[in-house]
Every structure is written in C-alpha cells, then in structure tokens.
Design a protein around this motif. Structure first.
Motif, PDB file in Angstrom:
ATOM      1  N   ILE A 150      -6.428  -6.012  -1.473  1.00  0.00           N
ATOM      2  CA  ILE A 150      -5.518  -5.438  -0.602  1.00  0.00           C
ATOM      3  C   ILE A 150      -4.679  -6.522  -0.247  1.00  0.00           C
ATOM      4  CG2 ILE A 150      -6.264  -5.490   1.662  1.00  0.00           C
ATOM      5  CD1 ILE A 150      -5.936  -2.447   1.665  1.00  0.00           C
ATOM      6  N   VAL A 169      13.426   0.781  -1.551  1.00  0.00           N
ATOM      7  CA  VAL A 169      14.332   0.066  -0.884  1.00  0.00           C
ATOM      8  C   VAL A 169      14.078  -0.362   0.587  1.00  0.00           C
ATOM      9  CG1 VAL A 169      16.601   0.491  -0.023  1.00  0.00           C
ATOM     10  CG2 VAL A 169      16.345   1.457  -2.048  1.00  0.00           C
ATOM     11  N   GLY A 170      13.159   0.280   1.225  1.00  0.00           N
ATOM     12  CA  GLY A 170      12.836  -0.102   2.538  1.00  0.00           C
ATOM     13  C   GLY A 170      12.199  -1.575   2.474  1.00  0.00           C
ATOM     14  N   LEU A 180       3.117  -0.599   4.756  1.00  0.00           N
ATOM     15  CA  LEU A 180       2.283   0.351   5.619  1.00  0.00           C
ATOM     16  C   LEU A 180       3.389   1.297   6.316  1.00  0.00           C
ATOM     17  CD1 LEU A 180      -0.862   0.780   6.100  1.00  0.00           C
ATOM     18  CD2 LEU A 180      -0.311  -0.200   8.284  1.00  0.00           C
ATOM     19  N   ILE A 181       4.170   0.484   7.019  1.00  0.00           N
ATOM     20  CA  ILE A 181       4.911   1.482   7.958  1.00  0.00           C
ATOM     21  C   ILE A 181       6.074   2.111   7.055  1.00  0.00           C
ATOM     22  CG2 ILE A 181       6.892   1.144   9.634  1.00  0.00           C
ATOM     23  CD1 ILE A 181       4.210   1.095  10.676  1.00  0.00           C
ATOM     24  N   MET A 182       6.556   1.404   6.212  1.00  0.00           N
ATOM     25  CA  MET A 182       7.621   2.331   5.316  1.00  0.00           C
ATOM     26  C   MET A 182       6.950   3.607   4.739  1.00  0.00           C
ATOM     27  SD  MET A 182      10.582   1.984   4.570  1.00  0.00           S
ATOM     28  CE  MET A 182      11.469   3.233   3.798  1.00  0.00           C
ATOM     29  N   MET A 191      13.692  -0.987  10.194  1.00  0.00           N
ATOM     30  CA  MET A 191      14.704  -1.801   9.442  1.00  0.00           C
ATOM     31  C   MET A 191      15.633  -2.265  10.293  1.00  0.00           C
ATOM     32  SD  MET A 191      15.976   0.783   6.444  1.00  0.00           S
ATOM     33  CE  MET A 191      15.101   1.311   5.153  1.00  0.00           C
ATOM     34  N   LEU A 224      11.089   5.999  12.691  1.00  0.00           N
ATOM     35  CA  LEU A 224      10.210   4.968  12.614  1.00  0.00           C
ATOM     36  C   LEU A 224      10.839   3.808  11.511  1.00  0.00           C
ATOM     37  CD1 LEU A 224       7.485   3.972  12.845  1.00  0.00           C
ATOM     38  CD2 LEU A 224       6.532   5.369  11.034  1.00  0.00           C
ATOM     39  N   ILE A 246       0.858  -1.153  -0.044  1.00  0.00           N
ATOM     40  CA  ILE A 246       0.126   0.233   0.077  1.00  0.00           C
ATOM     41  C   ILE A 246       0.976   1.222   0.021  1.00  0.00           C
ATOM     42  CG2 ILE A 246      -0.209   0.349   2.381  1.00  0.00           C
ATOM     43  CD1 ILE A 246      -3.212   0.643   2.063  1.00  0.00           C
ATOM     44  N   VAL A 259      14.374  -4.304  -0.024  1.00  0.00           N
ATOM     45  CA  VAL A 259      15.490  -4.630   0.478  1.00  0.00           C
ATOM     46  C   VAL A 259      15.652  -5.282   2.078  1.00  0.00           C
ATOM     47  CG1 VAL A 259      18.012  -4.422   0.814  1.00  0.00           C
ATOM     48  CG2 VAL A 259      16.894  -3.531  -1.270  1.00  0.00           C
ATOM     49  N   PHE A 260      15.136  -4.212   2.849  1.00  0.00           N
ATOM     50  CA  PHE A 260      14.897  -4.220   4.259  1.00  0.00           C
ATOM     51  C   PHE A 260      13.691  -5.032   4.516  1.00  0.00           C
ATOM     52  CE2 PHE A 260      18.004  -1.017   3.606  1.00  0.00           C
ATOM     53  CZ  PHE A 260      19.090  -1.341   4.271  1.00  0.00           C
ATOM     54  N   ARG A 261      12.708  -5.309   3.989  1.00  0.00           N
ATOM     55  CA  ARG A 261      11.471  -6.052   4.251  1.00  0.00           C
ATOM     56  C   ARG A 261      10.740  -5.325   5.142  1.00  0.00           C
ATOM     57  NH1 ARG A 261      14.031 -12.066   4.146  1.00  0.00           N
ATOM     58  NH2 ARG A 261      15.534 -11.683   2.812  1.00  0.00           N
ATOM     59  N   VAL A 262      10.999  -3.754   5.081  1.00  0.00           N
ATOM     60  CA  VAL A 262       9.784  -3.304   6.145  1.00  0.00           C
ATOM     61  C   VAL A 262       8.704  -3.205   5.535  1.00  0.00           C
ATOM     62  CG1 VAL A 262       9.519  -0.938   7.198  1.00  0.00           C
ATOM     63  CG2 VAL A 262      11.775  -1.852   6.603  1.00  0.00           C
ATOM     64  N   LEU A 312       4.239   5.215   5.551  1.00  0.00           N
ATOM     65  CA  LEU A 312       3.853   6.058   6.451  1.00  0.00           C
ATOM     66  C   LEU A 312       4.756   6.940   6.935  1.00  0.00           C
ATOM     67  CD1 LEU A 312       1.774   7.079   8.738  1.00  0.00           C
ATOM     68  CD2 LEU A 312       2.354   5.092   9.969  1.00  0.00           C
ATOM     69  N   GLY A 313       6.218   6.077   7.186  1.00  0.00           N
ATOM     70  CA  GLY A 313       7.368   6.789   7.709  1.00  0.00           C
ATOM     71  C   GLY A 313       7.755   7.969   6.820  1.00  0.00           C
ATOM     72  N   MET A 314       7.660   7.364   5.268  1.00  0.00           N
ATOM     73  CA  MET A 314       8.070   8.453   4.183  1.00  0.00           C
ATOM     74  C   MET A 314       7.050   9.519   4.175  1.00  0.00           C
ATOM     75  SD  MET A 314      10.642   7.919   2.146  1.00  0.00           S
ATOM     76  CE  MET A 314      11.127   9.417   1.766  1.00  0.00           C
ATOM     77  N   LEU A 327       0.958   4.707   1.416  1.00  0.00           N
ATOM     78  CA  LEU A 327       0.511   5.961   2.277  1.00  0.00           C
ATOM     79  C   LEU A 327       1.041   7.268   2.176  1.00  0.00           C
ATOM     80  CD1 LEU A 327      -0.437   4.137   5.677  1.00  0.00           C
ATOM     81  CD2 LEU A 327      -1.936   4.657   3.596  1.00  0.00           C
TER      82      LEU A 327
END
Lengths: 330, 332
Positions: A274, A124-125, A134-136, B320, B315, A79, A128-131, A138-140, A81
């Motif tokens: 979704i 990348v998040g 939703l969180i990735m 990460m 966050l 997703i 590569v980092f498998r975040v 949202l942080g962005m 956000l």
C-alpha cells in the motif's frame, strides 16, 4: 553460492522462501488457495466440483476487477475509495436506462463515461492539486453517491431493471466452469498484466510509487500518469459494477459498497504494498479468489453473520501480518 | 520543519497575539465560515432560532467526538478506519447494560464502556505496531471485527439509556442559545485531551506524526507512542458511542457513516493527513460546518442528496485550496 548453501543452509532456505513470497507471491498464494479448497472439501464432502468452481469464479470476477483498481492505485502509493460508489452507480444507471431509446447499450456507454469522468476528476485532484488520494477518492465517493441518489429520485417511475444481457453476462456460463463474465475479465486481466509488466506506462506507475522524487527527476510527468491511472481505475470500477449488478440481479446505489474492503484486502494479500512501488496484478486476482472461497467456507460452516464478519476481519489481519512478516527485509 | 513549528507552538507564553491568529488561521477561518452559514440560515429561514441551535448541538455530538478520536490518531501519523464500528460496539454495550437499570448503575456502565474503548483501541494499536501491516488495512479489517461483536451484543437496535445521560445531550444550559450538548462535549474533550496534549505523550504524538525517524532518533519510544495514540483514539470512540446512546436513547449495532465522515472532518479541520499538524478543535468545528451546510441546503429546499454531493465537493475543494497554498509557498 554452493559454498554458501553448505555453510548456512537454513539461512539460505529462509531467504529463498522470502524471495519466493516477494518475487512470486502467486505460488504460495495458490498453495493457500489449495489448502482452503481442501478444508472446504473436508468440512462438506462432495461440494468441490466443476459447478462449484464455476460459482466461485463467477463470484470472484467483479471482486478481482475492483482489486485491479486498488492494485494500480496502490502501486503509485495511492488508493481508490470511490470504487464502491462508482461501481454501484454504473450498474444502477444502466438499469434505469433500460427503456431509453438507445436501449441498454446507451445506458452502458453513459454509465462508463460517467465512471471515467469520476476517475478523471480524482486524477486531476491527486495529480495536479496533489490532494491525498485517500481524501480525493473519499470525496469523489460522496459526490458520486449523492448524484446517483439524485438520479434515483428522478427515475423512480421509469421501471428499472437489470438488462437481460447483463444478467447473462454476470451469472450465465458457457459450460459450468466458464462463466460469461470471463469474456470481459480475461481481456481486462491481460491488459493490466501486460500493461504493468511490459509497457513504459506500467513502469512509470512502479517508478512513481517507489520514489516520486526520483521519478520526477528522471523526467516522468507524474500528473499525467496519475490522471490516466484514475481514469483507468474509474473505468474498471464501472465495468465491475456492470458485472456485479448482473451477478446479483439487482441494481442499487449501494450495491458495491461492501466490496470496497475486500478489494483492498485482495490486493494487500496478493502482495501489493500500500506504500507503493511493489506488487502486481496476478497476486491480487488470486487474493480475490481466496477471499471468495473464504466467504464460501464461512457460509458452509453455517456461522451467523456477526461471527462471519469477525472471522473474516481477523483472517485478513492475520494473512496480511503473516505476509508482511515473511517478506520483511531484515 | 513542522516539528519545530509544533515545538514552538508548545511554548504558548512566548507567542505573540498575531502569531496565535496566524497559527490558528484555519480554525478561525472555519469559525468565520460557520458564522456565515448560521447567518445565511437565519436570513433564508427567519424562524431559525434557539430550538434549532439546541438541535444542532445534539445532532453533531457523536460525529464531533468521532472527529476528535480520528484527529488524535491522524496527528500521530496513523489513521483509524474502525472508529464507526467501535462507536457502534460501545454504544450497544452501553444501551444494553443501562436498559431498565437504576440511574446510579449508569455511572458504572459509563466507566465500564470507557474502559472497553481503551481496550478496543489497545487491540487496534497493538496490531498496527506489532504486525507492521499498514494501518489502513489493519483498522479496516478490525472495523469488521468490532461491527461483528456489536451485532452479537445486540442483533437489532434497542436497549435504553440512563435518564441523566440523555439529559446531558439535549436542551440548553445557562442561556437558551447555548446547547448543553456542546458545553458537555467541550468539557469532556478538554478534560481528556488537554492534559495529554500538554504532557510528554502529546508532544510525542506530534513528533511521531511529523517525522517518525526524527522522533525515533530524539528518543521518542515510537512503537509505544503509536500504540498510545490508538488507545486515546479508542477512548474517544467510546465517548462517541456514549454520545450516540445519549442522543438516541438506544443502541444501534450497525455502524453509522462516522468513520469516513470523521476522516473528512479531520482534514477539513486543518489536521494534515501526513500527520504532525493540527488540533482537535478544528475538526469539531468542521463537523458543525458540514451539518450547517446540510441545514442550509434543506432551507433552500435543495434535494438532500445534493447535500452529500456538496459535502464531497467541499471536502475536495478545501483540501485542494490547502494544497495550492502549500504549493505556492513551496515555489516561492
């Protein structure tokens, strides 16, 4: 098959309807759209006209592009956000750079590069980092919003304004029914539709969303696919932001925030799951138009803003529920 | 795998002291980070002291409770994006009902508002369970509905709060440097959450979030448990709304940033978004950490907008870090 039809005609019809909704969601959605238009015409006779259709198309274009971001992200089970902040940012940055040496072109290029960069970092998040997407994203969203605010404070003096060309693009029209924004939207639409249906990359999106493990075992490098996906999503959000700022003739760092939920809703109503692996862009476009018509209907009904919010939210739940019920595999 | 881990963590008496440290490593890490941030604030701004600590306790109160609400739902494998709107609705209801009423009536209002929170959560949960629409979509749409009702109750910010309620949110207790708000929050959360967490229902929350199919096959009533997680989430959202009213003295119909920030706090607090792992204490500490980052950046006279950026970077960075640990563990 004929025997089956005669023996269990009702089952067959039900399955047929179900298949129609699942495989060709656009047809029933267009039916729903037609019903909504009829309702509008009944509520306010004479309103439905060529002009009105042009207004609806104009309003739908930014939402449909944002729904494109959600559609491709949702196909992989993700997703996005961050589209709200990214779209607001591009419109805003372009407006602040109107007086720069390179003119608005410089502003647009810088804004779109920034949008792609935000998408790249998200990719990348997630890849590569498998975040969790939703969180990735949202942080962005926080990062882009904060940076846009910093940019705003530093450029408060320069006298910002939405460039005239963007205003024309967002709110002008060739003839009443064909707004200029279609010049941008039609190629974008064609690229997404063809890209999803006809290219290997599109198939990879479906494959990763449907079964990530199977996709990996078949040799798909999902991290590359995801990075490209979020770059595309960021770029699309940026383009939507430019059109939106021209359409609204304002540029603020929170302009597109209220479009995030509708963009997700448009994709969901349009039949994209979704959970990933199922759906397409055509449905999302119709979904965006339906939501725009719905908003217009609520305005015509003269409901106060709170009631409109309540009805809007309820209808999204009801439509999503009906859709899930019809397409549910028994 | 995580089911067994959670099941094991139930049997606290069997767990040695080292295991407690290891299992709550994330929470202790957060506490350490908080200590560093507080120390940093004291060094940069020597006047940082008792009053600031009390203010900190009051200012984090609503978001900390919102984070608990989110944590309960996320642990059970869901997500509730309507928490901010539910807080706005319960807050305006409380502020409108308490306005110019005697203090005793405030108690009735509090009970009524908590019941309202339960009802809102019950509606969210029933919709998620019966429609089978993904929880993100349902709760995002319901956030519009609840925010709309909040605007109907009170079109503009206003109202009032009983004086005893406002007293709970400000000032110290016992010693000067213990904020009353924090103590009240810990007591309220403990009173509601510990009996649930220790009960069959709490275990079902963790089981459902960890592996829904396994939970179903072990006899957990999946639908009812999922519904119950939203009901408990709604109750905490109502407590968050009361905290808003208590700390501001009025009700504001426009939802604050609590929904998305609660998701951020939950993840920072060590609750897995996939469900089944984490607790409610971590998210509460994470809220204080986020607030302290903002405070520290203000002391360093860094633009507050960069604090929003920092929040996003923290966050992403922390998650990460967590997932890198996981990838390394898996590849070993």
């Amino acid at each position: 098959m004929t025997a089956a039809t005669s023996r269990r005609p009702r089952r067959q019809t039900a399955a047929g309807v179900r298949g129609l909704f699942r495989d060709q969601p656009v047809i029933p959605l267009l039916g729903l759209l037609a019903i909504l238009v009829v309702v509008i015409e009944v509520v306010d006779p004479g309103i439905v006209s060529i002009d009105w259709a042009g207004v609806i198309i104009k309003g739908s274009v930014p939402l449909a592009i944002l729904a494109g971001c959600q559609t491709i992200a949702m196909l992989t089970g993700g997703i996005d956000l961050s589209v709200g902040a990214v779209a607001s940012m591009t419109g805003f940055v372009t407006a602040t750079m109107i007086h720069s040496p390179g003119g608005e072109v410089q502003g647009i290029v810088i804004a779109l590069v920034a949008a792609s960069l935000a998408g790249f970092v998200s990719g990348v998040g997630v890849g590569v980092f498998r975040v969790h997407p939703l969180i990735m994203t949202l942080g962005m969203n926080f990062v882009v919003l904060g940076l846009a605010n910093v940019w705003q404070l530093q450029n408060v003096q320069t006298g910002a304004g939405v460039p005239a060309n963007l205003r024309t693009l967002g709110s002008g029209a060739f003839v009443e029914v064909l707004p200029y924004s279609l010049v941008v939207f039609v190629p974008v639409m064609a690229l997404i539709l063809v890209g999803l249906k006809r290219t290997g990359y599109g198939r990879l999106l479906y494959a990763i969303g449907d079964n990530p493990v199977a996709a990996r075992l078949s040799g798909a490098r999902s991290w590359q696919v995801l990075i490209v996906l979020y770059v595309i999503s960021g770029l699309l959000a940026g383009i939507a932001g430019l059109i939106l700022s021209g359409y609204a003739n304002t540029a603020s760092v929170s302009l597109a925030d209220s479009s995030v939920l509708p963009s997700i809703a448009a994709a969901v109503i349009g039949g994209t799951s979704i959970m990933g692996g199922r759906g397409g862009y055509a449905g999302s476009i119709v979904g965006a138009v339906i939501l725009t018509v719905l908003a217009a209907l609520l305005t015509i009904l003269g409901l106060p803003e709170p009631t409109r919010q309540i009805v809007f939210g309820s209808i999204i739940v009801v439509m999503a529920a009906a859709y899930t019920r019809v397409t549910a595999e028994s | 795998m995580s089911t067994t881990a959670t099941l094991a963590s139930r049997g606290r008496s069997l767990v040695g002291r080292r295991d407690v440290l290891r299992r709550n490593g994330w929470t202790f890490g957060l506490l350490g980070l908080l200590a560093v941030l507080l120390l940093f604030a004291k060094i940069v701004e020597p006047s940082y002291g008792v009053l600031a600590i009390q203010g900190l306790g009051t200012s984090v109160l609503p978001l900390a409770i919102a984070a608990v609400a989110q944590a309960v739902v996320v642990i059970s494998g869901g997500i509730d994006l309507s928490i901010g709107s539910m807080m706005a609705l319960t807050s305006v209801v409380a502020a409108s009902a308490m306005y110019k009423q005697p203090d005793e009536f405030g108690i009735v209002v509090v009970i009524g508002v908590l019941a309202l929170g339960l009802a809102l959560g019950a509606v969210n949960g029933a919709l998620v369970v019966t429609t089978k629409v993904p929880d993100i979509v349902v709760t995002l749409a319901m956030s519009f509905v609840w925010a709309g009702f909040a605007l109907i109750v009170r079109p503009a910010p206003g109202g009032g709060a009983s004086s005893w309620l406002m007293d709970l949110a400000v000032g110290p207790i016992l010693v000067d440097w213990i904020p009353k708000a924090t103590v009240v929050m810990l007591i309220v959360v403990a009173v509601v959450w510990i009996p649930i967490a220790r009960s069959r229902l709490g275990l079902s929350f963790y089981a459902l979030g960890s592996n829904a199919l396994a939970a179903f096959r072990s006899g957990v009533p999946v639908g009812r448990t999922k519904w119950a997680s939203y009901v408990v989430g709604g109750l905490f959202a109502a407590l968050g709304g009361l905290a808003l009213t208590a700390s501001t003295g009025i009700g504001t119909p426009v939802p604050g940033p609590y929904t998305l920030e609660s998701v951020a706090a939950v993840v920072l607090g060590g609750v897995s978004l996939a469900g089944g792992r984490g607790g409610v204490l971590g998210p509460m500490i994470a809220v204080v950490v986020l607030q302290m980052v903002r405070t520290d950046m203000t002391f360093m006279s860094i633009d507050t907008n960069l604090a929003i950026v920092a929040q996003g970077v923290i966050l992403i960075g922390v998650v990460m870090f967590g997932s890198l640990l996981e990838i390394r563990r898996a590849s070993r």
